[in-house]
Design an enzyme around this catalytic site. Structure first.
Site, PDB file in Angstrom:
ATOM      1  N   ARG A  52       0.841  -1.206   0.000  1.00 59.67           N
ATOM      2  CA  ARG A  52       0.000   0.000   0.000  1.00 59.67           C
ATOM      3  C   ARG A  52       0.877   1.258   0.000  1.00 59.67           C
ATOM      4  O   ARG A  52       0.671   2.149  -0.787  1.00 59.67           O
ATOM      5  CB  ARG A  52      -0.966   0.024   1.186  1.00 59.67           C
ATOM      6  CG  ARG A  52      -1.969   1.161   1.039  1.00 59.67           C
ATOM      7  CD  ARG A  52      -2.835   1.411   2.279  1.00 59.67           C
ATOM      8  NE  ARG A  52      -3.547   0.237   2.698  1.00 59.67           N
ATOM      9  CZ  ARG A  52      -3.447  -0.279   3.935  1.00 59.67           C
ATOM     10  NH1 ARG A  52      -2.671   0.288   4.836  1.00 59.67           N
ATOM     11  NH2 ARG A  52      -4.131  -1.351   4.257  1.00 59.67           N
ATOM     12  N   LYS A 202       0.575  17.624 -13.245  1.00 66.71           N
ATOM     13  CA  LYS A 202       0.856  18.746 -14.150  1.00 66.71           C
ATOM     14  C   LYS A 202       2.271  18.609 -14.718  1.00 66.71           C
ATOM     15  O   LYS A 202       2.561  17.667 -15.407  1.00 66.71           O
ATOM     16  CB  LYS A 202       0.637  20.063 -13.409  1.00 66.71           C
ATOM     17  CG  LYS A 202      -0.613  20.089 -12.515  1.00 66.71           C
ATOM     18  CD  LYS A 202      -1.907  19.876 -13.275  1.00 66.71           C
ATOM     19  CE  LYS A 202      -3.085  19.823 -12.292  1.00 66.71           C
ATOM     20  NZ  LYS A 202      -4.347  19.531 -12.916  1.00 66.71           N
TER      21      LYS A 202
HETATM   22  C1  LIG Z   1      -1.911  24.333  -8.299  1.00 64.92           C
HETATM   23  C2  LIG Z   1      -2.644  23.046  -8.123  1.00 64.92           C
HETATM   24  N1  LIG Z   1      -2.596  22.422  -6.954  1.00 64.92           N
HETATM   25  C3  LIG Z   1      -3.247  21.247  -6.749  1.00 64.92           C
HETATM   26  C4  LIG Z   1      -4.002  20.663  -7.733  1.00 64.92           C
HETATM   27  C5  LIG Z   1      -4.707  19.355  -7.481  1.00 64.92           C
HETATM   28  O1  LIG Z   1      -4.063  18.317  -8.179  1.00 64.92           O
HETATM   29  P1  LIG Z   1      -4.842  16.990  -8.659  1.00 64.92           P
HETATM   30  O2  LIG Z   1      -5.785  17.405  -9.731  1.00 64.92           O
HETATM   31  O3  LIG Z   1      -3.756  16.069  -9.096  1.00 64.92           O
HETATM   32  O4  LIG Z   1      -5.572  16.473  -7.444  1.00 64.92           O
HETATM   33  C6  LIG Z   1      -4.103  21.286  -8.978  1.00 64.92           C
HETATM   34  C7  LIG Z   1      -4.938  20.693 -10.045  1.00 64.92           C
HETATM   35  O5  LIG Z   1      -5.350  21.373 -10.975  1.00 64.92           O
HETATM   36  C8  LIG Z   1      -3.398  22.509  -9.171  1.00 64.92           C
HETATM   37  O6  LIG Z   1      -3.460  23.148 -10.360  1.00 64.92           O
END
Ligand SMILES: Cc1ncc(COP(=O)(O)O)c(C=O)c1O
Length: 389
Positions: A52, A202
Site C-alpha cells: 500500500r 501537471k
Molecule cells: C496548483 C494546483 N494544486 C493542486 C491541484 C490538485 O491536483 P490533482 O488534480 O492532481 O488532485 C491542482 C490541479 O489542478 C493545481 O493546479
C-alpha cells in the site's frame, strides 16, 4: 546511481542514474506485487511488507524529486489533492491555518467545507502582502501557512522567504504548492519552506496522462511522520504504472518547462498590446505586480501559465464573459480543457469551472502553454479573438 555532484538537469534526465542490478536495464521495472515474502524466522528483512505504501516503484520517483527539491524525503500520493489534504489532516482539529485567497479552487473548497467542519480554523488572506500574513499569525495557535506561488489562476506571487520568516517566528510551518513553478524554477525548501507540494499531474509528469501528487520535506519531523502514517493508513497511494510514468515524465522536466516558459513569455508580450485584450496576467511581464519577487525566486523563467482577460465587444452588447467564452470556442490548436502543465496547450474559461463564489473575473481565460511552435499558438489565438467579435 550518479555519484558525483551534478546539476539538477542531469539528475532528472538520468532519473538519478539508477540501473537495475539484476538485468542492467536503464529503465526501471514496474513492480506490481502487492505483498512481500516474510523470512522463515518470521522477520521482514527486505524492509517491505505490503505495497500500500511500500511499492518499490515509488522509490525512483520519490528519490528523483527529493534530489530536485533539495529535500530530505518525498512521498507520492494518488493525486495533488490527496497530497495537499494529507498535510492539513496531519494537524489537529482547532488548529489555526492561514491560506491564500487566490489558490487552487478545489483545495480552497475543501478547506472551506470539510476541513472547517472537521474543526480546523482556516483564515484566507492576501498572501502577496507580508503585513497581512504578519497580522493573521496567532503565535502558538497558527500551525500552518499554506502558500501557492504562482497562484491559480491570477498567478499572484508570494515572497516565500519573507512568508517563512513571519510564519516561523510565530511557530508555524510553511507548505508551498509549487506545482506551477516546478523545481526547475523555484526550490522552496532553500527559501525556508518546510514542505513542498506538487500536483504531479501537471508539469512533473507533463503528458496529461497521470493523476498524481507529491510532498517533499526539508527534514524528518513529527509532522512528516504523521503525514507518512496518513498515507499508509488512508491509502491514497499511486498505482505502480503511474509511479513509473511519473519517473519517466520527470526525465524531460527541464526541457519541457524551459520551452513552456520561453513560449509563455513571448505569448504574454504579444497579447499584452492586443486591442481585444483587457489585461494579460503573467509574472514575466515587468508590469505584473509580483514581477520583482518572481524575478528573485524563480530562476530561468516565469512559468508556462498565464491568463488573459477579454474585452467585451464594442460592436455588439457581448460582455467580457461572453467574449471570453466565444474566444475559447474558436480555438483549434489550443485544447478547451481544464488542467495544466502538459505537452499540449490548454485554454479554459476558469470561472465556469470554479462556479458560484469564485474570485476569478468572468472575462478570464486561463492558458497552459505547451510545447507547440509559439507562432502557431499565437496565430490560433489571434484567429479565435477575431472570430469571437
Ligand atoms: C496548483 C494546483 N494544486 C493542486 C491541484 C490538485 O491536483 P490533482 O488534480 O492532481 O488532485 C491542482 C490541479 O489542478 C493545481 O493546479
Amino acid at each position: 546511481m550518479i555519484k558525483r555532484t551534478v546539476k539538477p538537469e542531469t539528475i532528472a534526465a538520468q532519473a538519478l542514474g539508477w540501473v537495475d542490478d539484476t538485468t542492467r536495464a536503464i529503465a526501471p521495472p514496474i513492480h506490481t506485487s502487492t505483498t512481500f515474502i516474510r523470512d522463515p524466522d518470521n522477520q521482514y528483512r527486505s524492509g517491505r511488507i505490503y505495497a500500500r505504501d511500500q511499492n518499490p516503484t515509488f522509490d525512483q520517483a520519490e528519490a528523483v524529486l527529493t534530489a530536485l527539491e533539495g529535500g530530505h524525503a518525498s512521498l507520492l500520493f494518488a493525486s495533488g489533492m490527496a497530497a495537499a489534504t494529507a498535510v492539513f489532516q496531519a494537524l489537529a482539529p482547532g488548529d489555526h491555518v492561514v491560506a491564500p485567497k487566490v489558490m487552487y479552487w478545489s483545495l480552497r473548497n475543501w478547506l472551506m467545507t470539510f476541513a472547517t467542519h472537521w474543526g480546523m480554523r482556516v483564515e484566507f488572506i492576501d498572501m502577496t502582502d507580508p503585513e497581512a500574513l504578519r497580522s493573521a499569525m496567532q503565535p502558538g495557535r497558527t500551525k500552518l501557512v499554506w502558500i501557492e506561488t504562482p497562484a491559480n489562476p491570477l498567478w499572484s506571487i508570494t515572497d516565500i522567504a519573507a512568508a517563512c520568516e513571519i510564519a516561523h517566528a510565530a511557530g508555524a510551518v510553511v507548505a508551498v504548492d509549487s506545482t506551477v513553478a516546478t523545481p526547475v524554477l523555484t526550490r522552496p525548501l532553500e527559501l525556508g519552506a518546510d514542505i513542498v507540494m506538487h500536483a504531479a499531474t501537471k508539469y512533473l509528469n507533463g503528458h496529461s496522462d497521470v493523476i498524481a501528487g507529491t510532498l517533499t520535506t526539508r527534514e524528518d519531523s513529527p509532522l512528516w511522520l504523521r503525514i507518512r502514517s496518513i498515507r499508509a493508513q488512508l491509502g491514497g497511494v499511486l498505482g505502480p504504472f503511474e509511479a513509473w510514468l511519473l519517473t519517466r515524465g520527470m526525465r524531460t522536466l527541464f526541457p519541457r518547462v524551459r520551452t513552456a516558459c520561453a513560449s509563455a513569455q513571448t505569448i504574454a508580450e504579444h497579447f499584452a498590446r492586443h486591442p481585444r485584450i483587457l489585461e494579460v496576467l503573467y509574472p514575466g511581464l515587468p508590469t505584473f505586480p509580483g514581477h520583482a519577487i518572481a524575478a528573485k525566486q524563480m530562476r530561468g523563467g516565469f512559468g508556462g501559465m498565464l491568463s488573459i482577460r477579454i474585452r467585451g465587444s464594442d460592436r455588439g452588447s457581448a460582455s467580457g464573459e461572453a467574449a471570453a467564452i466565444a474566444t475559447a470556442a474558436h480555438v483549434e490548436l489550443w485544447k478547451r480543457a481544464t488542467s495544466l502543465g502538459g505537452v499540449e496547450s490548454l485554454v479554459e474559461h476558469r470561472a465556469s469551472i470554479e462556479g458560484a463564489g469564485t474570485p476569478v473575473p468572468s472575462d478570464l481565460l486561463r492558458l497552459s502553454v505547451g510545447l507547440e511552435a509559439t507562432d502557431d499558438l499565437i496565430a490560433d489565438l489571434e484567429s479565435a479573438l477575431s472570430q469571437a467579435q
